[in-house]
Design a protein around this motif. Structure first.
Motif, PDB file in Angstrom:
ATOM      1  N   SER A   1       0.812  -1.208   0.000  1.00  0.00           N
ATOM      2  CA  SER A   1       0.000   0.000   0.000  1.00  0.00           C
ATOM      3  C   SER A   1       0.850   1.265   0.000  1.00  0.00           C
ATOM      4  N   ASN A   2       1.681   1.372  -1.041  1.00  0.00           N
ATOM      5  CA  ASN A   2       2.463   2.566  -1.306  1.00  0.00           C
ATOM      6  C   ASN A   2       2.276   2.942  -2.765  1.00  0.00           C
ATOM      7  N   LYS A   3       3.223   3.661  -3.341  1.00  0.00           N
ATOM      8  CA  LYS A   3       3.171   4.055  -4.753  1.00  0.00           C
ATOM      9  C   LYS A   3       4.427   3.568  -5.470  1.00  0.00           C
ATOM     10  N   ILE A   4       4.920   2.433  -5.060  1.00  0.00           N
ATOM     11  CA  ILE A   4       6.165   1.906  -5.609  1.00  0.00           C
ATOM     12  C   ILE A   4       5.914   1.337  -7.002  1.00  0.00           C
ATOM     13  N   GLU A   5       6.810   1.635  -7.921  1.00  0.00           N
ATOM     14  CA  GLU A   5       6.648   1.217  -9.299  1.00  0.00           C
ATOM     15  C   GLU A   5       7.853   0.393  -9.750  1.00  0.00           C
ATOM     16  N   GLY A   6       7.829   0.041 -11.035  1.00  0.00           N
ATOM     17  CA  GLY A   6       8.926  -0.744 -11.582  1.00  0.00           C
ATOM     18  C   GLY A   6       8.726  -2.233 -11.345  1.00  0.00           C
ATOM     19  N   THR A   7       9.793  -2.985 -11.483  1.00  0.00           N
ATOM     20  CA  THR A   7       9.727  -4.430 -11.333  1.00  0.00           C
ATOM     21  C   THR A   7      10.259  -4.866  -9.974  1.00  0.00           C
ATOM     22  N   ILE A   8       9.971  -6.099  -9.616  1.00  0.00           N
ATOM     23  CA  ILE A   8      10.511  -6.675  -8.377  1.00  0.00           C
ATOM     24  C   ILE A   8      11.975  -7.034  -8.632  1.00  0.00           C
ATOM     25  N   PRO A   9      12.907  -6.476  -7.867  1.00  0.00           N
ATOM     26  CA  PRO A   9      14.324  -6.712  -8.150  1.00  0.00           C
ATOM     27  C   PRO A   9      14.715  -8.182  -8.003  1.00  0.00           C
ATOM     28  N   GLU A  10      15.532  -8.655  -8.918  1.00  0.00           N
ATOM     29  CA  GLU A  10      16.086 -10.003  -8.821  1.00  0.00           C
ATOM     30  C   GLU A  10      16.882 -10.175  -7.536  1.00  0.00           C
TER      31      GLU A  10
ATOM     32  N   SER B   1       5.095  -3.934 -11.830  1.00  0.00           N
ATOM     33  CA  SER B   1       4.756  -4.571 -13.095  1.00  0.00           C
ATOM     34  C   SER B   1       5.802  -5.648 -13.398  1.00  0.00           C
ATOM     35  N   GLY B   2       5.617  -6.310 -14.530  1.00  0.00           N
ATOM     36  CA  GLY B   2       6.584  -7.322 -14.935  1.00  0.00           C
ATOM     37  C   GLY B   2       6.270  -8.691 -14.368  1.00  0.00           C
ATOM     38  N   THR B   3       7.293  -9.482 -14.186  1.00  0.00           N
ATOM     39  CA  THR B   3       7.123 -10.856 -13.732  1.00  0.00           C
ATOM     40  C   THR B   3       7.713 -11.053 -12.343  1.00  0.00           C
ATOM     41  N   VAL B   4       7.371 -12.167 -11.729  1.00  0.00           N
ATOM     42  CA  VAL B   4       7.906 -12.521 -10.409  1.00  0.00           C
ATOM     43  C   VAL B   4       9.202 -13.301 -10.620  1.00  0.00           C
TER      44      VAL B   4
ATOM     45  N   ARG C   1       1.919 -13.840 -14.156  1.00  0.00           N
ATOM     46  CA  ARG C   1       3.053 -13.973 -15.064  1.00  0.00           C
ATOM     47  C   ARG C   1       4.306 -14.302 -14.259  1.00  0.00           C
ATOM     48  N   PHE C   2       4.818 -15.497 -14.439  1.00  0.00           N
ATOM     49  CA  PHE C   2       6.075 -15.902 -13.824  1.00  0.00           C
ATOM     50  C   PHE C   2       7.092 -16.163 -14.922  1.00  0.00           C
ATOM     51  N   ASN C   3       8.351 -16.026 -14.595  1.00  0.00           N
ATOM     52  CA  ASN C   3       9.401 -16.355 -15.542  1.00  0.00           C
ATOM     53  C   ASN C   3       9.494 -17.855 -15.744  1.00  0.00           C
ATOM     54  N   ASP C   4       9.620 -18.280 -16.973  1.00  0.00           N
ATOM     55  CA  ASP C   4       9.929 -19.665 -17.339  1.00  0.00           C
ATOM     56  C   ASP C   4       8.983 -20.657 -16.667  1.00  0.00           C
ATOM     57  N   ASP C   5       9.573 -21.659 -15.981  1.00  0.00           N
ATOM     58  CA  ASP C   5       8.775 -22.718 -15.353  1.00  0.00           C
ATOM     59  C   ASP C   5       8.866 -22.591 -13.844  1.00  0.00           C
TER      60      ASP C   5
END
Length: 296
Positions: free
Chosen positions: A193-202, A221-224, A270-274
């Motif tokens: 519950s903030n305004k954080i954007e971008g992707t989840i860092p690897e 946004s993006g994938t997990v 949306r997850f990466n690969d398998d």
């Protein structure tokens, strides 16, 4: 009988030491200013200023120095005085669940020995100080449910001993710093519950002690990243109301002992690969909303 008398004498000495422990006049003045500026006469557990400081509610003293202020849920109203940052031996500052306003100034870095900073559930504003990473012994940083804004400082990645980082329910913007992946002792990361954007860092995949990752209601946004699902101690992952996920709960396959609940929102997952081949699906489970609790 002799042993009993010695035990009683030891207890008397210990009690007497606690009652008559002294602090410097400068530290006492800091406490008096704190009392005045936060309407101490109306606190739930007020201070009897005529009594020894060691008897004041929530004041922890060691070697005649103030090392702890435990004023959780005590009806503090107003702003913390600037002078509080002169308490350089403070290890615990717990003023959560009060009605404090104002900002956290850069002087926070004066708390060189601080282990716990709990200021959640107040009305604090401004940004998290850039130099908060200088609190090298900090283990708990909880600032949830305030009105903080601005970006997360990258210096947070220098808090090598940090175990709990809880900043949910604020107005924090920007992206999750890659440097958080340096916090190898971290057990809880809550930024919901903030305004954080971008992707989840690897880099979050490096947090091998992490048992809860709470990122709901942001603008991610993006994938997990696969590495997050592989974290060995992860119990809770909340991602709902971002641009990732559908409301699904995953249970680890039989070869894994831990049970993990993942709540990821209302959109296509949306997850990466398998990434999820080791998980069984259950469609009938939804995680309850996060509840904040604290114990003084």
């Amino acid at each position: 009988m002799i042993l009993k008398n010695r035990v009683l004498l030891l207890l008397f000495v210990m009690i007497g030491f606690g009652m008559y422990a002294k602090v410097s006049q400068s530290e006492k003045e800091v406490l008096l200013e704190l009392f005045r500026m936060t309407q101490g006469e109306h606190w739930t557990m007020s201070w009897s200023l005529d009594e020894p400081i060691a008897n004041w509610h929530g004041v922890e003293i060691e070697n005649d120095r103030i090392i702890g202020l435990h004023l959780f849920n005590n009806n503090l109203v107003g702003q913390l005085p600037q002078s509080i940052y002169k308490l350089q031996h403070l290890k615990v500052l717990n003023v959560a669940f009060n009605k404090l306003s104002g900002q956290i100034p850069t002087e926070i870095e004066n708390f060189k020995e601080l282990r716990e900073l709990r200021m959640g559930k107040n009305k604090l504003t401004g940004s998290i100080p850039e130099h908060i990473g200088n609190l090298q012994f900090l283990e708990v940083l909880e600032l949830f449910d305030n009105e903080f804004s601005g970006a997360l400082p990258s210096s947070i990645g220098r808090l090598a001993h940090l175990k709990s980082l809880v900043l949910s329910h604020n107005g924090i913007e920007g992206q999750i710093p890659q440097s958080i992946g340096n916090l190898t002792q971290l057990e809880g990361l809550e930024l919901g519950s903030n305004k954080i954007e971008g992707t989840i860092p690897e880099s979050l995949g490096e947090l091998l002690n992490l048992n809860r990752l709470v990122l709901f209601e942001n603008q991610l946004s993006g994938t997990v990243p696969n590495a997050i699902l592989a974290l060995p101690r992860l119990k809770v992952l909340q991602l709902q109301n971002n641009n990732i996920g559908v409301d699904v709960a995953f249970q680890n396959s039989a070869r894994k002992a831990n049970f993990a609940v993942f709540d990821v929102g209302d959109k296509i997952l949306r997850f990466n690969d398998d990434a999820i081949h080791n998980f069984d699906f259950k469609q009938d489970t939804r995680m309850a909303d996060t509840k904040f609790e604290d114990v003084d």
